[in-house]
Enzyme design. Structure first.
Site, short mmCIF file in Angstrom:
data_model
loop_
_atom_site.label_atom_id
_atom_site.label_comp_id
_atom_site.label_asym_id
_atom_site.label_seq_id
_atom_site.Cartn_x
_atom_site.Cartn_y
_atom_site.Cartn_z
N THR A 27 0.85 -1.19 0.00
CA THR A 27 0.00 0.00 0.00
C THR A 27 0.88 1.24 0.00
O THR A 27 1.74 1.39 0.86
CB THR A 27 -0.93 0.04 1.23
OG1 THR A 27 -0.15 0.03 2.43
CG2 THR A 27 -1.93 -1.09 1.22
N GLU A 38 -3.79 4.66 2.86
CA GLU A 38 -2.95 3.74 2.10
C GLU A 38 -3.70 3.24 0.87
O GLU A 38 -4.87 2.93 0.93
CB GLU A 38 -2.48 2.53 2.91
CG GLU A 38 -2.99 2.38 4.29
CD GLU A 38 -2.48 1.08 4.94
OE1 GLU A 38 -1.88 0.23 4.29
OE2 GLU A 38 -2.74 0.94 6.14
P1 ADP Z 1 5.06 0.87 3.63
O1 ADP Z 1 4.80 0.36 5.02
O2 ADP Z 1 6.30 1.71 3.54
O3 ADP Z 1 3.87 1.58 3.04
P2 ADP Z 1 4.40 -1.43 1.96
O4 ADP Z 1 4.83 -2.84 2.25
O5 ADP Z 1 2.95 -1.07 2.18
O6 ADP Z 1 5.34 -0.46 2.76
O7 ADP Z 1 4.81 -1.15 0.46
C1 ADP Z 1 4.42 0.05 -0.12
C2 ADP Z 1 5.35 0.51 -1.23
O8 ADP Z 1 5.46 -0.50 -2.24
C3 ADP Z 1 4.78 1.73 -1.93
O9 ADP Z 1 5.17 2.94 -1.28
C4 ADP Z 1 5.38 1.62 -3.33
O10 ADP Z 1 6.63 2.27 -3.40
C5 ADP Z 1 5.58 0.10 -3.52
N1 ADP Z 1 4.58 -0.57 -4.38
C6 ADP Z 1 4.91 -1.49 -5.33
N2 ADP Z 1 3.82 -1.95 -5.96
C7 ADP Z 1 2.74 -1.32 -5.40
C8 ADP Z 1 1.32 -1.39 -5.65
N3 ADP Z 1 0.82 -2.20 -6.59
N4 ADP Z 1 0.51 -0.59 -4.90
C9 ADP Z 1 1.03 0.21 -3.94
N5 ADP Z 1 2.35 0.32 -3.66
C10 ADP Z 1 3.22 -0.44 -4.37
N1 RBF Z 2 -6.87 -2.57 8.20
C1 RBF Z 2 -7.74 -2.85 9.21
O1 RBF Z 2 -7.33 -2.90 10.36
N2 RBF Z 2 -9.08 -3.05 8.99
C2 RBF Z 2 -9.60 -3.03 7.74
O2 RBF Z 2 -10.82 -3.22 7.59
C3 RBF Z 2 -8.72 -2.76 6.63
N3 RBF Z 2 -9.17 -2.75 5.36
C4 RBF Z 2 -8.31 -2.51 4.31
C5 RBF Z 2 -8.79 -2.52 3.00
C6 RBF Z 2 -7.95 -2.27 1.93
C7 RBF Z 2 -8.51 -2.27 0.53
C8 RBF Z 2 -6.56 -2.02 2.17
C9 RBF Z 2 -5.62 -1.76 1.04
C10 RBF Z 2 -6.07 -2.02 3.48
C11 RBF Z 2 -6.94 -2.25 4.56
N4 RBF Z 2 -6.47 -2.25 5.87
C12 RBF Z 2 -7.34 -2.53 6.92
C13 RBF Z 2 -5.08 -1.87 6.16
C14 RBF Z 2 -4.18 -3.08 6.37
O3 RBF Z 2 -4.27 -3.49 7.71
C15 RBF Z 2 -2.76 -2.67 6.05
O4 RBF Z 2 -2.62 -2.38 4.68
C16 RBF Z 2 -1.80 -3.73 6.50
O5 RBF Z 2 -0.52 -3.21 6.49
C17 RBF Z 2 -1.89 -5.04 5.75
O6 RBF Z 2 -1.00 -5.96 6.32
MG MG Z 3 1.85 0.87 3.05
#
Ligand code: ADP
Ligand code: RBF
Ligand code: MG
Length: 176
Positions: free
Chosen positions: A44, A102
């Site tokens: 995300t 996110e």
């Molecule tokens: P963080 O905790 O830093 O947000 P994540 O594990 O959520 O780490 O990874 C997010 C990062 O991954 C984004 O900031 C982006 O640079 C990269 N990324 C790669 N592919 C995607 C995707 N399909 N959607 C969102 N972020 C992506």
């Molecule tokens: N986190 C929650 O605690 N509750 C939720 O209902 C929830 N829904 C999500 C739905 C979407 C489409 C996305 C992208 C994230 C959501 N998250 C939610 C956040 C999630 O906990 C976070 O991206 C974690 O880091 C996944 O491991």
């Molecule tokens: Mg993230």
């Protein structure tokens, strides 16, 4: 606490977005909580949030769908607009102390894009945020949210926002 609910309909909302949608907002992609969402195949991209203000717009907590664009200079592709699902709120499962925004972009990227500008055109609401019985249940629901987003965006009234001027303008200003 909630179990995954995968019998939810794949098409949500009216045939054409209604107010307050579309909501347009954006910001630089910043590091998030570093929970390894990537390992779960659901990275995300986070953007900064200041309480209820996200990139200048006010938005309630919840799960939304729409389109995202990115300022990916070197890999610039003709149409840099992708379906996305986003979570706004407190991540009740993780009991975050900070509200976050996110965005999971439905596209497979070769590398990370921290620091790039991301623009969002939010077109509809999927559900509230929940606390879950397990991480597996959370992940299963997120996977279903992704399907809902993708299917809901295929309707003509939604897909036409791929051409939205705000989305297509990403990264253009600083290039001139
Ligand atoms: P963080 O905790 O830093 O947000 P994540 O594990 O959520 O780490 O990874 C997010 C990062 O991954 C984004 O900031 C982006 O640079 C990269 N990324 C790669 N592919 C995607 C995707 N399909 N959607 C969102 N972020 C992506
Ligand atoms: N986190 C929650 O605690 N509750 C939720 O209902 C929830 N829904 C999500 C739905 C979407 C489409 C996305 C992208 C994230 C959501 N998250 C939610 C956040 C999630 O906990 C976070 O991206 C974690 O880091 C996944 O491991
Ligand atoms: Mg993230």
């Amino acid at each position: 606490m909630r179990l995954a609910t995968t019998d939810r309909p794949l098409i949500v909302g009216p045939d054409v977005p209604e107010p307050p949608y579309p909501i347009r907002l954006g910001g630089p992609v910043v590091p998030g909580f570093g929970r390894g969402s990537k390992e779960l195949q659901i990275p995300t991209a986070n953007i900064p949030i200041d309480d209820s203000q996200v990139g200048g717009a006010t938005i309630d907590s919840g799960i939304y769908f729409g389109f995202a664009s990115l300022s990916l200079d070197e890999e610039l592709v003709p149409n840099n607009v992708f379906p996305m699902v986003m979570s706004v709120g407190w991540n009740p499962y993780y009991k975050n102390e900070k509200r976050s925004v996110e965005v999971h972009i439905v596209h497979s990227f070769e590398k990370d894009f921290y620091g790039k500008e991301m623009r969002l055109c939010i077109l509809g609401w999927i559900r509230e945020e929940f606390d879950y019985v397990s991480k597996e249940a959370l992940i299963e629901d997120i996977r279903h949210d992704i399907k809902i987003g993708v299917e809901s965006l295929k309707r003509e009234g939604y897909s036409r926002f791929k051409e939205d001027g705000y989305l297509l303008g990403v990264g253009k200003e600083e290039k001139n």
